[in-house]
Design a protein around this motif. Sequence first.
Motif, PDB file in Angstrom:
ATOM      1  N   UNK A  19      17.745 -39.301  48.306  1.00  0.00           N
ATOM      2  CA  UNK A  19      17.322 -39.979  49.517  1.00  0.00           C
ATOM      3  C   UNK A  19      16.520 -39.114  50.461  1.00  0.00           C
ATOM      4  N   UNK A  20      16.917 -37.843  50.607  1.00  0.00           N
ATOM      5  CA  UNK A  20      16.215 -36.974  51.555  1.00  0.00           C
ATOM      6  C   UNK A  20      14.742 -36.789  51.185  1.00  0.00           C
ATOM      7  N   UNK A  21      14.427 -36.521  49.907  1.00  0.00           N
ATOM      8  CA  UNK A  21      13.002 -36.468  49.557  1.00  0.00           C
ATOM      9  C   UNK A  21      12.279 -37.784  49.833  1.00  0.00           C
ATOM     10  N   UNK A  22      12.964 -38.918  49.618  1.00  0.00           N
ATOM     11  CA  UNK A  22      12.326 -40.211  49.894  1.00  0.00           C
ATOM     12  C   UNK A  22      12.104 -40.407  51.383  1.00  0.00           C
ATOM     13  N   UNK A  23      13.060 -39.954  52.197  1.00  0.00           N
ATOM     14  CA  UNK A  23      12.891 -40.029  53.652  1.00  0.00           C
ATOM     15  C   UNK A  23      11.668 -39.221  54.066  1.00  0.00           C
ATOM     16  N   UNK A  24      11.588 -37.996  53.563  1.00  0.00           N
ATOM     17  CA  UNK A  24      10.437 -37.140  53.887  1.00  0.00           C
ATOM     18  C   UNK A  24       9.143 -37.807  53.435  1.00  0.00           C
ATOM     19  N   UNK A  25       9.169 -38.378  52.227  1.00  0.00           N
ATOM     20  CA  UNK A  25       7.983 -39.036  51.678  1.00  0.00           C
ATOM     21  C   UNK A  25       7.547 -40.219  52.537  1.00  0.00           C
ATOM     22  N   UNK A  26       8.508 -41.056  52.935  1.00  0.00           N
ATOM     23  CA  UNK A  26       8.178 -42.237  53.735  1.00  0.00           C
ATOM     24  C   UNK A  26       7.703 -41.848  55.134  1.00  0.00           C
ATOM     25  N   UNK A  27       8.343 -40.836  55.720  1.00  0.00           N
ATOM     26  CA  UNK A  27       7.931 -40.388  57.049  1.00  0.00           C
ATOM     27  C   UNK A  27       6.505 -39.840  57.001  1.00  0.00           C
ATOM     28  N   UNK A  28       6.213 -39.092  55.952  1.00  0.00           N
ATOM     29  CA  UNK A  28       4.858 -38.560  55.813  1.00  0.00           C
ATOM     30  C   UNK A  28       3.843 -39.688  55.653  1.00  0.00           C
ATOM     31  N   UNK A  29       4.258 -40.755  54.962  1.00  0.00           N
ATOM     32  CA  UNK A  29       3.385 -41.916  54.818  1.00  0.00           C
ATOM     33  C   UNK A  29       3.080 -42.518  56.189  1.00  0.00           C
ATOM     34  N   UNK A  30       4.113 -42.600  57.042  1.00  0.00           N
ATOM     35  CA  UNK A  30       3.910 -43.102  58.408  1.00  0.00           C
ATOM     36  C   UNK A  30       3.026 -42.156  59.207  1.00  0.00           C
ATOM     37  N   UNK A  31       3.191 -40.854  58.934  1.00  0.00           N
ATOM     38  CA  UNK A  31       2.452 -39.858  59.719  1.00  0.00           C
ATOM     39  C   UNK A  31       0.951 -39.868  59.442  1.00  0.00           C
ATOM     40  N   UNK A  32       0.545 -40.404  58.262  1.00  0.00           N
ATOM     41  CA  UNK A  32      -0.892 -40.506  58.002  1.00  0.00           C
ATOM     42  C   UNK A  32      -1.578 -41.230  59.162  1.00  0.00           C
ATOM     43  N   UNK A  33      -1.021 -42.381  59.547  1.00  0.00           N
ATOM     44  CA  UNK A  33      -1.625 -43.171  60.622  1.00  0.00           C
ATOM     45  C   UNK A  33      -1.381 -42.555  61.989  1.00  0.00           C
TER      46      UNK A  33
END
Length: 641
Positions: A19-33
């Motif tokens: 889950x932690x890698x997925x959290x980091x991955x999803x947050x980074x996806x949000x951070x693009x914008x």
Amino acid sequence: MKENKMGVKPLNKLIWEMGLPMVISMVLQALYNVIDSIFVTNIGSDGIIANQALTIAFPIQILMIALGVGTGIGINSLLSKNLGEGNKGKVNKVAGNGIFLSIVIFLIFFLFGIFLAEPFIKLFVSDSKVIEYGTSYLKIVTIFSFGSIAYTVYERFLQATGKTNYSTIAQITGALLNVLLDYIFIYPLNMGVSGAAWATIIGQFASLILGMIFHYTKNSEIKHSLSDIKPDKEIIKEIYQIGLSAFLMQALLSVMMAGMNLILGNANANSSILVGSFGIYYKIQQIALFSAFGLSNAIISILSFNYGMKDRKRIDDTIKYGIKDTLIVTLIITIIFEIFAPNLARLFGLSGGSSTEIIDVCTKAIRISSIGYIFMGLSVSIQGVLQALRYALRPLLISLFRLVIFVFPIAYLFTLSDNVTNLVWFTFPISEILTSIIAYYLYKKSYKESISTIKNKNTYNNLIISISREHGTNGKEIGKLVANKLNIKFYDKEEIKEYAIKNNLVSNDIDMYDNFLSLDVSKDSIINTTNVIKDIALNNSCVIVGRASDYILKDNRNLISIFIYASDDYRIKNIMHNYHDSRKSAISNMQKSDKSRSKYYELVTNQKWGDKKNYDLCIDASIGNDNVVKIIIDYINNKMK
């Protein structure tokens, strides 16, 4: 064949590991914008106009993310389920159809970028400069969207097989490259809004290339051939049974944003302040939302796998730890946002591009809205559970309540107040609290329908496992692992004592509680121990360590007796490590403990302690706890058949 960790690893650790890698991955996806908006807003005099252009283009980016993520979740769920069922042929076809769908989705947005980007921007604004900026940005991010869309699919391939660390490395690489290129393209190269778009695209392609490399070199559980890419109507239908719901759930974020812009834009107060603050708040809020989605995705992968295996205990543990961990993450984010709300808001006004009033209102929005994050975490984690159980409509209903049904009327009522600037932000925590109640009801209903009828895996009626062991062989730890695997109770000295006290099986005299399980041989202790152990075995399947339980329960037809031994050298090293003894103390304690156990056993049973004739299975502990447990479980399964 090596076992998939989603089917064997303890869930309390696995949820965080995946889950932690997925959290980091999803947050980074949000951070693009978010990052694009921060850099663009701080361009200078054109910062406000440029950010307005990005805000207008944002719903299409949300739609693109929604379609990619929705398809990816459908692929992930179907892959995990078939991996759990061991259906290799279908696993490969699902992966192949995932690649096909990514190409189709890309072509849709490619054509949109060429023909519809400018007309779309003109729907919302007439200012020529905003149209120019918005069209330029939107064309680039859609025409070259293959990196973003295809990465979403390859990310799900890695997540479905439990290799989330690799997808996170790919996502981090792309995000860091995006930040670096944002600065270079926007400032030194003076490329403006187009520079932000190109930075995003290059970062997304970098993530895709790394994701593909990791998948094709590390993901041996999924095999590819050109024939698997051929579209299969039934598989695509199965993908979108879950994926369509997930897509609509994500797309509702765009609906909510558009609706709130409309409601706030027509408020009695300064609508530009409200809309501007909402735009900034909304992008920051995605960090919390996408964190919850990250753990929800872990729940989908792990729960789908174990639901496919029909392993009731692991199903229950996945739900328990998945929801708990999501609540922990959202609580941590709430605390961070409450403390650093002003700092987060000011990121969008570093060059004075945003007014002080907007920053102040945005700060209030972040602090008030974050009150509801923990309730949002509950709703989003339940959505993951429902998606893994193959429900489509119910998770979509939760999103409808979260983002539309509660939000719009509540927000509208607040806009009628003279204090709308301060009050309207309570829309979000109120909506989250009300939605979490509905989500919990849907979860209980779905659990009863889909899970309550599943039998516990590897559990037998009245199964009794007696473990005797030499000191220093980790017998107690092994017993606990076996009990956990079989979803049955574990009893050592303390647990037996607690059982005796709870069921009034010994005298209320406190000394009796302390002494009745003593290895110092006495008539009373032997009688009490025998009676308690027999009562335990009468009422439930269990693992019992020591206390001559193999002899006491010898007439139980479902008894399996085990003796764990090891060489003196192994045991001495183990004792020194576990108890921090010196070598001399370890040898002394080993000899003393073995002598005490032997004396007790031989007096109670009139048999020799450790004699292989007295046990069903004798195992050398030096092969390691996990291997010992596996041998015991395999032996039990074969024996009980």
